[in-house]
Design an enzyme around this catalytic site. Structure first.
Site, mmCIF file in Angstrom:
data_model
loop_
_atom_site.group_PDB
_atom_site.id
_atom_site.type_symbol
_atom_site.label_atom_id
_atom_site.label_comp_id
_atom_site.label_asym_id
_atom_site.label_seq_id
_atom_site.Cartn_x
_atom_site.Cartn_y
_atom_site.Cartn_z
ATOM 1 N N ASP A 17 -2.963 13.892 21.292
ATOM 2 C CA ASP A 17 -1.287 13.047 20.415
ATOM 3 C C ASP A 17 -1.355 13.726 19.003
ATOM 4 O OD1 ASP A 17 -0.244 12.200 22.575
ATOM 5 O OD2 ASP A 17 -0.327 9.948 21.770
ATOM 6 N N ASN A 75 -4.675 9.014 1.428
ATOM 7 C CA ASN A 75 -5.167 8.837 2.948
ATOM 8 C C ASN A 75 -5.469 8.995 3.610
ATOM 9 O OD1 ASN A 75 -5.189 5.944 2.066
ATOM 10 N ND2 ASN A 75 -3.395 4.769 3.041
ATOM 11 N N ASP A 76 -4.708 10.216 4.371
ATOM 12 C CA ASP A 76 -4.803 11.109 5.070
ATOM 13 C C ASP A 76 -3.582 12.075 4.808
ATOM 14 O OD1 ASP A 76 -2.955 9.358 6.706
ATOM 15 O OD2 ASP A 76 -3.932 8.011 7.203
ATOM 16 N N TYR A 119 -4.466 4.434 9.466
ATOM 17 C CA TYR A 119 -4.398 4.684 10.218
ATOM 18 C C TYR A 119 -6.036 5.547 11.626
ATOM 19 C CZ TYR A 119 -1.593 7.539 13.533
ATOM 20 O OH TYR A 119 -1.092 7.468 15.426
ATOM 21 N N SER A 145 -7.430 1.833 12.776
ATOM 22 C CA SER A 145 -6.286 1.725 14.536
ATOM 23 C C SER A 145 -6.601 2.822 15.300
ATOM 24 C CB SER A 145 -5.164 2.438 13.999
ATOM 25 O OG SER A 145 -4.831 0.842 13.471
ATOM 26 N N ASP A 172 0.648 -1.417 0.076
ATOM 27 C CA ASP A 172 0.259 0.442 -0.079
ATOM 28 C C ASP A 172 1.125 1.209 0.082
ATOM 29 O OD1 ASP A 172 -2.383 -1.520 -0.399
ATOM 30 O OD2 ASP A 172 -3.042 -1.255 2.148
ATOM 31 N N ARG A 177 -7.052 18.377 22.850
ATOM 32 C CA ARG A 177 -5.536 18.720 23.225
ATOM 33 C C ARG A 177 -5.516 17.336 23.054
ATOM 34 N NH1 ARG A 177 -2.153 21.727 25.050
ATOM 35 N NH2 ARG A 177 0.209 20.799 25.910
ATOM 36 N N ARG A 223 2.045 6.325 -2.320
ATOM 37 C CA ARG A 223 3.520 7.238 -3.654
ATOM 38 C C ARG A 223 3.386 7.721 -4.810
ATOM 39 N NH1 ARG A 223 6.463 4.390 0.469
ATOM 40 N NH2 ARG A 223 7.283 2.732 -1.208
#
Length: 264
Positions: free
Chosen positions: A163, A133-134, A176, A179, A65, A161, A70
């Site tokens: 990560d 994707n993101d 992601y 996940s 993937d 607030r 890319r």
């Protein structure tokens, strides 16, 4: 047919997988394969300056993937359809794998249908970046958090607030975003998915919004910003994330939508 090949040649094993698939394309399907100068050198082939993406029928990513992600930027740039052939560990975005290719009908590529996918874009440090994707804003150091707020057309979307924050396309919703607890979204749905990463105040639901109006992401503590997993720089002040004007034509078998991840 002429394919512009974007292979993963990062290790001898992966190069061997790519070469096997390239030979199948040439010998079984009579595809004319074209390569960049760097790939030509690594594969021991003669580079021809006329073999550019705009002279080919499509762009073919051979790898996992990451290779497809890319290659998506090149496909969008040259307005070419993108075909992924899995020679890696994960191939959610790939139409088929090497084993399937060996038994596929010789007219297989003529049966593929384009699945139109929206992509994201933003500017960081004077450089324009795109992502299939993101786009991810993420803290620099362990044990710290970042403060983020998002508005759209002057309307507050959310304050966190955390990560970090994932801004995902429907295509990337199974990556992601999933996940991090975000929802899986059918690629046919036109939207942005915003999912905070480990928010400080505990559970915080994802927000799904229309992509018609750009998102303004205001940040503190200078998080890193990543496009499809590739570091793009440090986000300072505010970053505008919008949908690209063009959509990517991702080639898939007629019966496949890839709403759910394929098994590894």
């Amino acid at each position: 047919m002429r394919f512009y090949i974007s292979p993963n040649l990062s290790s001898p094993e992966r190069q061997g997988h790519a070469e096997r698939i390239i030979h199948l394309l040439e010998d079984r399907f009579h595809v004319e394969c074209c390569f960049s100068q760097k790939s030509s050198q690594q594969l021991g082939r003669t580079f021809r300056t006329e073999n550019t993406p705009d002279t080919c029928d499509l762009i073919c990513a051979i790898g996992g993937d990451g290779t497809v992600l890319r290659a998506s930027r090149k496909a969008l740039e040259y307005n070419k359809a993108l075909l992924g052939i899995n020679a890696g560990r994960l191939g959610y975005l790939c139409a088929l794998g090497a084993a399937e290719l060996e038994t596929a009908a010789t007219d297989y590529f003529e049966q593929l249908t384009p699945s139109m996918r929206g992509m994201l874009q933003f500017e960081c440090g004077g450089v324009r970046h795109t992502a299939l994707n993101d786009v991810v804003f993420f803290k620099h150091d362990f044990g710290t958090t970042v403060t983020l707020s998002v508005t759209q057309g002057g309307v507050d979307i959310g304050h966190w607030r955390a990560d970090g924050l994932i801004v995902s396309t429907p295509t990337g919703s199974t990556a992601y975003n999933q996940s991090a607890g975000g929802p899986m979204v059918d690629p046919a749905v036109d939207c942005f998915v915003l999912t905070p990463i480990c928010p400080h105040m505990g559970s915080s639901p994802s927000v799904i919004v229309s992509p018609e109006t750009p998102l303004v992401v205001k940040v503190k503590e200078g998080p890193g910003i990543f496009a499809d997993g590739a570091f793009a720089g440090t986000a300072e002040g505010q970053i505008i994330v919008s949908r690209t004007e063009k959509r990517l034509a991702l080639l898939l078998p007629p019966s496949v939508k890839h709403v759910l991840p394929r098994k590894a």
